[in-house]
Write a protein that holds these residues in place. Structure first.
Motif, PDB file in Angstrom:
ATOM      1  N   LYS A  26       0.908  -1.312   0.442  1.00 38.47           N
ATOM      2  CA  LYS A  26       0.161  -0.274  -0.244  1.00 38.47           C
ATOM      3  C   LYS A  26       0.600   1.039  -0.322  1.00 38.47           C
ATOM      4  N   GLU A  27       0.439   2.409  -0.476  1.00 39.17           N
ATOM      5  CA  GLU A  27       1.141   3.248  -1.062  1.00 39.17           C
ATOM      6  C   GLU A  27       0.780   4.506   0.318  1.00 39.17           C
ATOM      7  N   ALA A  28       2.790   4.804   0.921  1.00 43.09           N
ATOM      8  CA  ALA A  28       2.089   5.368   2.554  1.00 43.09           C
ATOM      9  C   ALA A  28       2.516   6.854   2.192  1.00 43.09           C
ATOM     10  N   VAL A  29       1.454   7.005   2.999  1.00 45.37           N
ATOM     11  CA  VAL A  29       1.303   9.196   2.179  1.00 45.37           C
ATOM     12  C   VAL A  29       1.986   9.700   4.151  1.00 45.37           C
ATOM     13  N   PRO A  30       2.497  10.585   4.058  1.00 45.83           N
ATOM     14  CA  PRO A  30       2.861  11.370   5.172  1.00 45.83           C
ATOM     15  C   PRO A  30       1.719  11.645   5.701  1.00 45.83           C
ATOM     16  N   ILE A  31       1.817  11.363   7.269  1.00 44.33           N
ATOM     17  CA  ILE A  31       1.053  11.581   8.347  1.00 44.33           C
ATOM     18  C   ILE A  31       0.438  12.848   7.831  1.00 44.33           C
ATOM     19  N   ASP A  32       0.754  14.144   7.661  1.00 46.62           N
ATOM     20  CA  ASP A  32       0.474  15.919   7.521  1.00 46.62           C
ATOM     21  C   ASP A  32      -1.001  15.277   5.911  1.00 46.62           C
ATOM     22  N   GLN A  33      -0.865  14.186   5.954  1.00 46.32           N
ATOM     23  CA  GLN A  33      -1.726  13.808   4.499  1.00 46.32           C
ATOM     24  C   GLN A  33      -2.546  12.402   4.005  1.00 46.32           C
ATOM     25  N   ALA A  34      -2.429  11.961   6.079  1.00 46.83           N
ATOM     26  CA  ALA A  34      -2.964  11.085   6.137  1.00 46.83           C
ATOM     27  C   ALA A  34      -5.071  11.248   5.856  1.00 46.83           C
ATOM     28  N   GLU A  35      -5.442   9.930   5.784  1.00 52.55           N
ATOM     29  CA  GLU A  35      -7.327  10.161   6.126  1.00 52.55           C
ATOM     30  C   GLU A  35      -7.449   9.224   7.284  1.00 52.55           C
ATOM     31  N   PHE A  36      -7.570   9.996   8.124  1.00 50.97           N
ATOM     32  CA  PHE A  36      -7.911   8.823   9.966  1.00 50.97           C
ATOM     33  C   PHE A  36      -9.107   8.447   9.873  1.00 50.97           C
ATOM     34  N   ASN A  37      -9.142   7.509  10.175  1.00 52.15           N
ATOM     35  CA  ASN A  37     -11.606   6.270  10.844  1.00 52.15           C
ATOM     36  C   ASN A  37     -11.079   6.356   9.980  1.00 52.15           C
ATOM     37  N   THR A  38     -10.229   5.659   8.931  1.00 49.59           N
ATOM     38  CA  THR A  38     -11.214   4.647   7.642  1.00 49.59           C
ATOM     39  C   THR A  38     -11.489   3.842   7.927  1.00 49.59           C
ATOM     40  N   GLY A  39     -11.328   3.101   8.935  1.00 51.01           N
ATOM     41  CA  GLY A  39     -12.327   2.001   9.534  1.00 51.01           C
ATOM     42  C   GLY A  39     -13.596   2.212   9.740  1.00 51.01           C
ATOM     43  N   MET A  40     -13.773   3.443  10.087  1.00 47.84           N
ATOM     44  CA  MET A  40     -15.819   4.026  10.365  1.00 47.84           C
ATOM     45  C   MET A  40     -16.384   4.019   8.996  1.00 47.84           C
ATOM     46  N   SER A  41     -17.552   3.224   9.065  1.00 50.33           N
ATOM     47  CA  SER A  41     -18.928   3.397   8.302  1.00 50.33           C
ATOM     48  C   SER A  41     -18.709   4.460   8.016  1.00 50.33           C
ATOM     49  N   ARG A  42     -18.157   4.917   6.615  1.00 48.44           N
ATOM     50  CA  ARG A  42     -18.705   5.965   5.580  1.00 48.44           C
ATOM     51  C   ARG A  42     -20.125   6.921   4.659  1.00 48.44           C
ATOM     52  N   GLY A  43     -21.324   5.535   5.941  1.00 45.75           N
ATOM     53  CA  GLY A  43     -22.366   6.516   5.108  1.00 45.75           C
ATOM     54  C   GLY A  43     -22.243   7.827   5.172  1.00 45.75           C
ATOM     55  N   PRO A  44     -23.735   8.412   4.576  1.00 42.96           N
ATOM     56  CA  PRO A  44     -24.199  10.258   4.592  1.00 42.96           C
ATOM     57  C   PRO A  44     -24.110  10.177   6.555  1.00 42.96           C
ATOM     58  N   LEU A  45     -24.971   9.364   6.959  1.00 42.46           N
ATOM     59  CA  LEU A  45     -25.496   9.972   8.129  1.00 42.46           C
ATOM     60  C   LEU A  45     -23.720   9.967   9.427  1.00 42.46           C
ATOM     61  N   MET A  46     -23.005   9.311   8.916  1.00 40.26           N
ATOM     62  CA  MET A  46     -21.476   8.649   9.999  1.00 40.26           C
ATOM     63  C   MET A  46     -21.164   9.903   9.616  1.00 40.26           C
TER      64      MET A  46
END
Length: 201
Positions: free
Chosen positions: A141-161
Motif C-alpha cells: 500500500k502507498e504510505a503517505v506523510p502523516i499530515d496527508q493521512a485520512e484517519f478513521n478509515t475503518g469507520m462506516s462512511r455512510g451519509p449519517l456517519m
C-alpha cells in the motif's frame, strides 16, 4: 526485522477518553484483542515491530499488562513525567485516536502512514497464510506523510456517519446548529401562537 518492515503503534488507552482508562481493569476490548495481536506478531515478526502506547496512571497497572506483551517495544509510560504525558496526548491528537484499542500502521523506514484500520483487519485473519497476506497488503500500500493521512478509515462512511464526523471534528458547528434549531423552534412557536390568536377573532 527487515529494512522494509512496518511499525505498528498500539494504543490501549487515550487521554482523549475521560477518565483515562486503566485498560487491564476497564477495557475488555483491549484484554480481548491483546492475545490476537500477540499471535499475529509471532506469525509476522520478521516484517513488523509493535510499539505499545499506554496511558496507565501508575507503574503497577503498566507492568501488570505489559508483561503479557513482552515482545513489544513501549513508549515511556505517561505516568513517568509530565513530558511523557504530553507526548502521549500529542500522539493521540496526531493520529486522531477515537477509541481503544487502536492499531496504527506506519512504514518503519519513512514513518509514513499506511492505515489506522489494522485492529479490524488483524481480527479478521485467523491462519498463517491470511496473516502474511495482510502484512503483504500493508507493505504494498502507498504510505503517505502523516499530515496527508485520512484517519478513521475503518469507520462506516455512510451519509449519517459523514455528517456525524463533520460535527465531531468541528465542535463549534454544533453550537451553531443548536442555535439555528432553537431559533427555528421559537419562530414556529410564535407562528403557531399568531395563527391561534387570529382564529379567535
Amino acid at each position: 526485522m527487515n529494512i522494509d518492515a512496518l511499525r505498528l503503534i498500539l494504543f490501549t488507552s487515550s487521554f482523549k477518553l475521560r477518565p483515562p482508562l486503566n485498560h487491564h481493569h476497564r477495557c475488555p476490548p483491549c484484554k480481548g484483542f491483546s492475545p490476537m495481536l500477540l499471535d499475529f506478531y509471532n506469525s509476522c515478526k520478521d516484517d513488523l515491530d509493535i510499539v505499545f502506547v499506554s496511558s496507565d496512571r501508575d507503574e503497577k497497572s503498566f507492568n501488570d499488562y505489559y508483561q503479557k506483551l513482552m515482545p513489544f517495544l513501549a513508549t515511556m509510560p505517561a505516568f513517568n513525567s509530565e513530558e511523557a504525558r504530553q507526548q502521549h496526548i500529542k500522539m493521540a491528537d496526531t493520529f486522531q485516536i477515537k477509541g481503544i484499542p487502536t492499531v496504527i500502521v506506519l512504514d518503519a523506514k519513512t514513518g509514513n502512514f499506511v492505515t489506522d484500520n489494522a485492529r479490524t483487519e488483524i481480527m479478521k485473519v485467523t491462519d498463517e497464510e491470511s496473516k502474511k497476506a495482510l502484512v503483504k497488503s500493508w507493505l504494498e500500500k502507498e504510505a503517505v506523510p502523516i499530515d496527508q493521512a485520512e484517519f478513521n478509515t475503518g469507520m462506516s462512511r455512510g451519509p449519517l456517519m459523514k455528517a456525524l464526523m463533520f460535527f465531531v471534528n468541528r465542535p463549534v458547528y454544533i453550537f451553531g446548529l443548536y442555535y439555528l434549531i432553537k431559533q427555528g423552534l421559537k419562530y414556529l412557536d410564535e407562528l403557531g401562537q399568531d395563527e391561534s390568536e387570529g382564529g379567535e377573532l
